[in-house]
Design an enzyme around this catalytic site. Sequence first.
Site, PDB file in Angstrom:
ATOM      1  N   HIS A  52      -1.753   3.476  -0.739  1.00  0.00           N
ATOM      2  CA  HIS A  52      -1.618   1.993  -0.532  1.00  0.00           C
ATOM      3  C   HIS A  52      -2.417   1.072  -1.047  1.00  0.00           C
ATOM      4  CE1 HIS A  52       0.096  -0.955   2.342  1.00  0.00           C
ATOM      5  NE2 HIS A  52      -0.268  -0.332   3.256  1.00  0.00           N
ATOM      6  N   ASP A  89       2.286  -1.656  -1.767  1.00  0.00           N
ATOM      7  CA  ASP A  89       2.544  -1.940  -0.448  1.00  0.00           C
ATOM      8  C   ASP A  89       3.636  -1.496   0.323  1.00  0.00           C
ATOM      9  OD1 ASP A  89       0.464  -3.978  -0.833  1.00  0.00           O
ATOM     10  OD2 ASP A  89       1.742  -5.603  -1.724  1.00  0.00           O
TER      11      ASP A  89
END
EC number: 2.3.1.61
Length: 463
Positions: free
Chosen positions: A435, A439
Site C-alpha cells: 500500500h 493505492d
Amino acid sequence: MLSRATRTAAAKSLVKSKVARNVMAASFVKRHASTSLFKQANKVESLGSIYLSGKKISVAANPFSITSNRFKSTSIEVPPMAESLTEGSLKEYTKNVGDFIKEDELLATIETDKIDIEVNSPVSGTVTKLNFKPEDTVTVGEELAQVEPGEAPAEGSGESKPEPTEQAEPSQGVAARENSSEETASKKEAAPKKEAAPKKEVTEPKKADQPKKTVSKAQEPPVASNSFTPFPRTETRVKMNRMRLRIAERLKESQNTAASLTTFNEVDMSALMEMRKLYKDEIIKKTGTKFGFMGLFSKACTLAAKDIPAVNGAIEGDQIVYRDYTDISVAVATPKGLVTPVVRNAESLSVLDIENEIVRLSHKARDGKLTLEDMTGGTFTISNGGVFGSLYGTPIINSPQTAVLGLHGVKERPVTVNGQIVSRPMMYLALTYDHRLLDGREAVTFLKTVKELIEDPRKMLLW
C-alpha cells in the site's frame, strides 16, 4: 688435514643422506608415477633400504628426478555466486582423500539460499586434501580441496598392499578347539568329584488320573481396571537447510517492510476452459505443450500492468522504479521449499511461449537444476495454490516486488447470470500489494482488468 678415517666416515654419511633422499623420493613417486617409473622407484627404494641397513651395494646417483611443478597440487576454491550471495553450506563431497577424480567430474555440492552449486574438478588427479565437513559454512574464494594432477592408476599398479597375516586353517582351528576341550575335560576329571545329592523320584499322575480343577468366579484373577496404553509422544529435530532459512527471513522481512493489503475478486472460468478444451489437443500436437492456465493469467497480468504500471514497479530508497518490461516470478513448490524462477520479458512473449517457459523452469526447479540466472530478478509474482486444492488465501509479497497474484481452485458454484441462477466454474483471485506504492483504487482496477481478460480471452487480441 683430516685423517683418512674421518674423511671415509664423512663420505659414507654423505652417501647415506643421498640414498635417504632418493628413498623418500622413490616412495613419493610410487604413489603418483606411471607403471615404468613405479618399477624403477620400487627398485631404488629397496636398494636404498638395504644400504641404509648397513649392507654394501652400489646405488645409482638419483636415477630419476621429481620436480615440484610435476606434482604440484591444484587448489579448488568456492566459486563466485550471485551478487547477493557470498557464502553457503557444504552439502557433501563426492570423493574421499586418495580417490582419483576425472577432469570436470563433480567434487562437491554447496547449498546456498537459492540453489545448490556444483563444484567440478578442473584437472584429473588424486584428491589429496578436503578442508571442510558437511554443513560447514564456506565463503567465496575459500579453498575447498586440493587435487594432485596425474593419470588414472593402471589396473594392478599402485601401492603394494600388506600381505594378510597367516590365519589358521579351519581344520587347525577345529583341532585346537578339540585339544582345548580335551584339556578342560582332563582337568575336570582330575578334580575331586562331589557326591551327588540323592534324587527324589517324582511320579506324576497320568492326565486321565488328574482331577479337573474347578475355578469359581471368586477365585479368578482380577482384571486390571486401567488397561490404557499411552500413545507415543516422540519429537524429531531437523536442522533447517539454508533455503528454508532464507525463505523464512525474506517472508518476515516482507511483512515487516511492506504495508501489505489484499483485495479479492472471483472469475468465471467458463470461456477459458472452453477455449482450452477446443485447442488443447491441437496445441499438444503442434508444439508438445500442455495448454494450462498459467500462460493466460501471466499474459493478462502483463497487459493489465500497462494501465497500472505501479503494480510492476518497486520502491528503492526515496525513489519509485517504473519498468517497461515484466519479468514474471512463478512460484514452484519443491521438496526443499518454494522457489520463484523468472520468465523474462513476459510482455513480449505469446501465451504459448510463456507456457513453455513455465514448464521448462518448473521441471528444472523440481530436479534441482535451477541456476542463479533463473532465480534472479522478477517484477511481479504469480502463485497458483489451486493445483493443491486451495480455495482461498492471501499470498505474501515477494520483496522487493510490489504485488503478488494468488490463484485458487476452480469450483462449480451457483452464480446469477442475467437474473438466472446457473452453475459455473469459479475461481477466487487474491492480489496482495504494498500500500506504500499502490493505492486501493489501482489495485482493484488491476485485478478487475485481469478478471475481464480471463472471462473473455479474445480481448487480449485488442491490446
